[in-house]
Design a protein around this motif. Structure first.
Motif, PDB file in Angstrom:
ATOM      1  N   THR A  76     -54.557 -12.508 -48.560  1.00 53.83           N
ATOM      2  CA  THR A  76     -54.614 -12.298 -47.111  1.00 53.83           C
ATOM      3  C   THR A  76     -53.701 -13.301 -46.424  1.00 53.83           C
ATOM      4  N   LEU A  77     -52.826 -12.808 -45.556  1.00 50.74           N
ATOM      5  CA  LEU A  77     -51.835 -13.645 -44.891  1.00 50.74           C
ATOM      6  C   LEU A  77     -52.171 -13.793 -43.418  1.00 50.74           C
ATOM      7  N   ASP A  78     -51.743 -14.935 -42.845  1.00 54.79           N
ATOM      8  CA  ASP A  78     -51.988 -15.172 -41.426  1.00 54.79           C
ATOM      9  C   ASP A  78     -51.039 -14.362 -40.544  1.00 54.79           C
ATOM     10  N   THR A  79     -49.851 -14.104 -41.041  1.00 52.96           N
ATOM     11  CA  THR A  79     -48.850 -13.380 -40.270  1.00 52.96           C
ATOM     12  C   THR A  79     -47.808 -12.837 -41.238  1.00 52.96           C
ATOM     13  N   ASP A  80     -46.872 -12.056 -40.743  1.00 52.92           N
ATOM     14  CA  ASP A  80     -45.831 -11.505 -41.609  1.00 52.92           C
ATOM     15  C   ASP A  80     -44.724 -12.521 -41.871  1.00 52.92           C
ATOM     16  N   LEU A  81     -44.400 -13.301 -40.847  1.00 54.71           N
ATOM     17  CA  LEU A  81     -43.228 -14.165 -40.897  1.00 54.71           C
ATOM     18  C   LEU A  81     -43.523 -15.476 -40.182  1.00 54.71           C
ATOM     19  N   ILE A  82     -43.232 -16.591 -40.835  1.00 58.05           N
ATOM     20  CA  ILE A  82     -43.331 -17.899 -40.187  1.00 58.05           C
ATOM     21  C   ILE A  82     -41.924 -18.375 -39.871  1.00 58.05           C
TER      22      ILE A  82
END
Length: 316
Positions: A13-19
């Motif tokens: 599970t990721l916080d966002t697609d792109l940092i």
């Protein structure tokens, strides 16, 4: 794009697609482009957006009719703040970047960790001081102001010694076209290619040097120079300013640097994308930063599409 397969096959599970690390023109452009193709991003910036643009009083090479940095910065910041798919982490610094097979992790100065499919590193560069330049001898504790901080009224009728031939000299001259000042520009061979735009300005006297030894007094500055043929000369000026360039400021962790500290895009982990001034000293322009930020976001978008498509085929 909320999950990606891990090495074990279970989704992460990721916080966002792109940092996006860095909120200058490259980072902001990356966030805007990412949003335009439906990618969620988190942009991390320890200061305000486009902070360095506010220090540029004159522009002559940017599309859109902007003639000064603050105007362009305000426009970029306003547009990004209204971009729904971009979450801003202002006042936060990325202290560590870790890249694995299936995602990246960025640690903030608060201790919090963020995860995403990809990271764009667009932290740019920071100003150098005399102690950072091997061709300058000066007290190790000496800190001098960069030329962009020089006040035009104070410079009127005075002689300024400028150490280094970086492009901030051209910016100063364009911003103050009627200021009657004399710039004595002492610069090393590595800055030769940067001086083309100022050679014909009558206010500039170019001094190609091998070495400079600087001495400061309350009312004047003296520099003992040695040119590239070995000839020595003493230069006296009313004040000294710097134009010796900047140093790359990439975060710690999984970022590959060259001997000068720059980050060649082709040398990075597949999930780490470099954009803006951090790529090379030769690409430190606003327009190239904007373009490379947009390109970096598209790189992440197409790579993520291929990854997710492969995952769907596998699950199907």
């Amino acid at each position: 794009m909320a999950e990606t397969p891990s090495r074990t096959g279970s989704p992460t599970t990721l916080d966002t697609d792109l940092i996006i690390i860095g909120g200058g023109p490259a980072g902001c452009s990356a966030a805007r482009m990412a949003a335009s193709v439906g990618m969620r991003s988190t942009l991390i910036e320890p200061d305000r957006l486009c902070r360095n643009l506010y220090r540029i009083p004159a522009l002559n090479n940017v599309l859109g009719g902007y003639t000064n940095g603050p105007g362009l910065a305000d426009s970029i910041a306003a547009e990004l703040q209204s971009t729904e798919l971009c979450h801003l982490e202002l006042g936060r610094r990325a202290t560590q970047l870790s890249a694995s097979d299936d995602h990246v992790t960025v640690t903030l100065d608060t201790g919090a960790c963020l995860t995403a499919l990809y990271a764009i590193v667009a932290t740019g560069v920071g100003p150098l001081q005399p102690r950072d330049a091997p061709w300058i001898t000066a007290p190790s504790s000496l800190n001098l102001p960069p030329l962009w901080q020089a006040d035009a009224n104070d410079a009127e009728g005075r002689t300024l010694l400028v150490l280094g031939g970086d492009r901030t000299i051209g910016t100063f001259l364009r911003a103050h076209p009627t200021t009657d000042t004399r710039l004595l520009v002492a610069y090393p061979e590595s800055d030769d290619y940067k001086t083309g735009e100022i050679r014909d300005d009558p206010r500039v006297a170019l001094r190609p040097v091998e070495h400079v030894r600087l001495r400061l007094a309350d009312d004047a500055a003296t520099a003992e120079t040695m040119d590239r043929s070995g000839k020595r000369q003493t230069i006296t000026a009313d004040a000294v300013f710097l134009s010796i360039g900047n140093a790359p400021t990439a975060p710690s962790g999984d970022v590959v640097r060259d001997t000068a500290g720059y980050c060649l895009p082709s040398a990075q982990h597949p999930r780490v994308i470099i954009a803006g001034d951090l790529r090379s000293a030769r690409f430190q322009r606003i327009m190239t930063a904007l373009g490379s930020g947009s390109e970096a976001a598209l790189h992440a978008y197409y790579a993520a599409k291929e990854l997710l498509h492969a995952r769907h085929l596998h699950l199907g």
